[in-house]
Design an enzyme around this catalytic site. Structure first.
Site, PDB file in Angstrom:
ATOM      1  N   LYS A  45      28.188  32.981 -37.243  1.00  0.00           N
ATOM      2  CA  LYS A  45      29.250  33.969 -37.066  1.00  0.00           C
ATOM      3  C   LYS A  45      30.078  33.524 -35.860  1.00  0.00           C
ATOM      4  O   LYS A  45      29.531  32.995 -34.890  1.00  0.00           O
ATOM      5  CB  LYS A  45      28.641  35.353 -36.817  1.00  0.00           C
ATOM      6  N   CYS A 131      41.234  34.511 -37.360  1.00  0.00           N
ATOM      7  CA  CYS A 131      40.709  35.849 -37.653  1.00  0.00           C
ATOM      8  C   CYS A 131      41.859  36.835 -37.872  1.00  0.00           C
ATOM      9  O   CYS A 131      42.690  37.014 -36.990  1.00  0.00           O
ATOM     10  CB  CYS A 131      39.820  36.367 -36.526  1.00  0.00           C
TER      11      CYS A 131
END
Ligand code: DHB
Length: 311
Positions: A45, A131
Site C-alpha cells: 500500500k 492518487c
C-alpha cells in the site's frame, strides 16, 4: 516449457503477475498472503510519512464492470512497509518487492525517500504520482511542471531503483509531453495505469461510496482499453532502459497477454484480486501460459511489445 519469468531493472521474478498497489497490501498479513501465492512479487500500500485513516466508509464498491474507490490513502505509515520489506529481504528465498510511497507534499516525499535511501532496503521503489482520492490534492502527474520538479529533486539524492505510478493520459500530446519529461531521468520503470480518477457509479438513485459525494477511481473492465493505450504509448516513447508495468482491467490470462503485447514487463492485478483473493494469480497464470503454449511462445520476450497494426 512455457515460462512467465520476467525482469525489472536488475531484479528477476518467477512470474510477471503481482498485486496492484492498494489491493491486498495494507498489512503484513495481507502482504504475506501475496508473498505465499503464485504472484511473482508484491507492492505495498502506498506509504505516507505518517499513518493515515483515509476517507469515511463505504469507500470501495465492486460493480458489474469493475470497481470504484475513494480510499483516501489509508496506510500504516511508510516505516511499517519499509521495515517489512527489509525483514523479508533477509530471508534466503524471498521474492523481490516494490515499496510504494508518496508524501502529502513534495517536502514529505523527499523526507520519505531520503529515509529509504539511507535504509538497508535493496529492492524497488514505486513513487505514486497518481492518487485521485485525497480531497484538495490533485493527481500529481497531471501537473507536468510539478512532476518534472519532483523528479529533478529526487534524482539529486536518490540512487536506488525507482519507478513511478502514473494516472491515465487521454491525449497524444500528453503522452508526448509526459514521455519527454520521464526520459530525462534514470527511472527504472513506469507503471500504467492508476485508476481512472473521479468516476461516478449510481445504484437506484444513490451513489455507492460515501467520500466526495460518490466520486472515485475506476478499476476493472472500464479501464482496460485506457490502460493498454497508456502501456503501449509509453512503451513506444520511453528510453528502452525504462520498463513498463501494465495495470488495469486484468481479470483473465488474455488481459495479461494483451498488456504484454503492448509492452508490459510485469502485470499488476487490482480489482480482480479484490474480488477473488490471492488464488487469482494461479488462475490467471495458467490462462496466460495456455495462451502462450497455443501460440508457441516459450517466454514473454517472444511477444512483448509485438502488437501488430493494420497497414
Ligand atoms: C489511493 C488511491 C489511488 O489510486 C492511489 O494511487 C493511492 C491511494 C487511495 O485512495 O487510497
Amino acid at each position: 516449457m512455457v515460462s512467465t519469468h520476467t525482469t525489472i531493472g536488475p531484479f528477476t521474478f518467477d512470474n510477471c503477475l503481482m498485486n496492484a498497489a492498494g489491493v491486498y497490501c495494507m498489512t503484513r498479513e495481507e502482504l504475506k498472503a501475496i508473498e505465499d501465492s503464485a504472484a511473482g512479487s508484491f507492492v505495498t500500500k502506498t506509504g505516507t510519512l505518517k499513518e493515515r485513516a483515509g476517507n469515511p466508509e463505504p469507500r470501495y464498491a465492486d460493480t458489474a464492470l469493475g470497481s470504484i474507490n475513494s480510499m483516501g490513502l489509508p496506510n500504516k505509515g511508510f516505516q511499517y512497509y519499509l521495515d517489512y520489506v527489509i525483514e523479508l529481504q533477509q530471508e534466503p528465498d524471498s521474492k523481490n518487492h516494490f515499496l510504494s510511497l508518496v508524501g502529502m507534499s513534495p517536502e514529505e516525499t523527499h523526507t520519505i525517500l531520503k529515509a529509504v535511501q539511507a535504509s538497508d532496503y535493496q529492492g524497488l521503489i514505486e513513487l505514486n504520482l497518481s492518487c485521485p482520492n485525497v480531497p484538495g490534492k490533485p493527481q500529481i502527474a497531471y501537473d507536468f511542471e510539478t512532476t518534472d520538479q519532483i523528479l529533478s529533486e529526487v534524482f539529486s539524492y536518490f540512487t536506488k531503483p525507482l519507478g513511478i505510478k502514473l494516472p491515465p493520459y487521454f491525449d497524444i500530446v500528453h503522452f508526448d509531453q509526459a514521455a519527454a519529461i520521464f526520459n530525462k531521468y534514470p527511472l527504472t520503470f513506469v507503471n500504467c495505469i492508476n485508476s481512472i480518477g473521479n468516476g461516478l457509479v449510481i445504484e437506484d438513485e444513490a451513489v455507492v461510496i460515501k467520500p466526495k459525494n460518490g466520486f472515485g477511481g475506476l478499476g476493472g473492465d472500464y479501464v482496460k482499453p485506457t490502460a493498454l493505450a497508456n502501456v503501449h504509448a509509453f512503451y513506444k516513447r520511453l528510453n528502452p532502459s525504462i520498463q513498463i508495468i501494465g495495470t488495469g482491467g486484468v481479470k483473465t490470462g488474455r488481459d495479461a497477454f494483451e498488456h504484454i503485447l503492448c509492452g508490459a514487463s510485469m502485470v499488476q492485478i487490482g480489482t480482480a484480486l479484490h474480488q477473488e483473493g490471492p488464488e487469482v494469480f494461479e488462475r490467471i497464470t495458467k490462462e496466460l501460459k495456455d495462451i502462450m503454449a497455443a501460440k508457441g511462445y516459450d517466454s514473454l520476450e517472444d511477444f512483448r511489445g509485438k502488437l501488430t497494426y493494420i497497414d
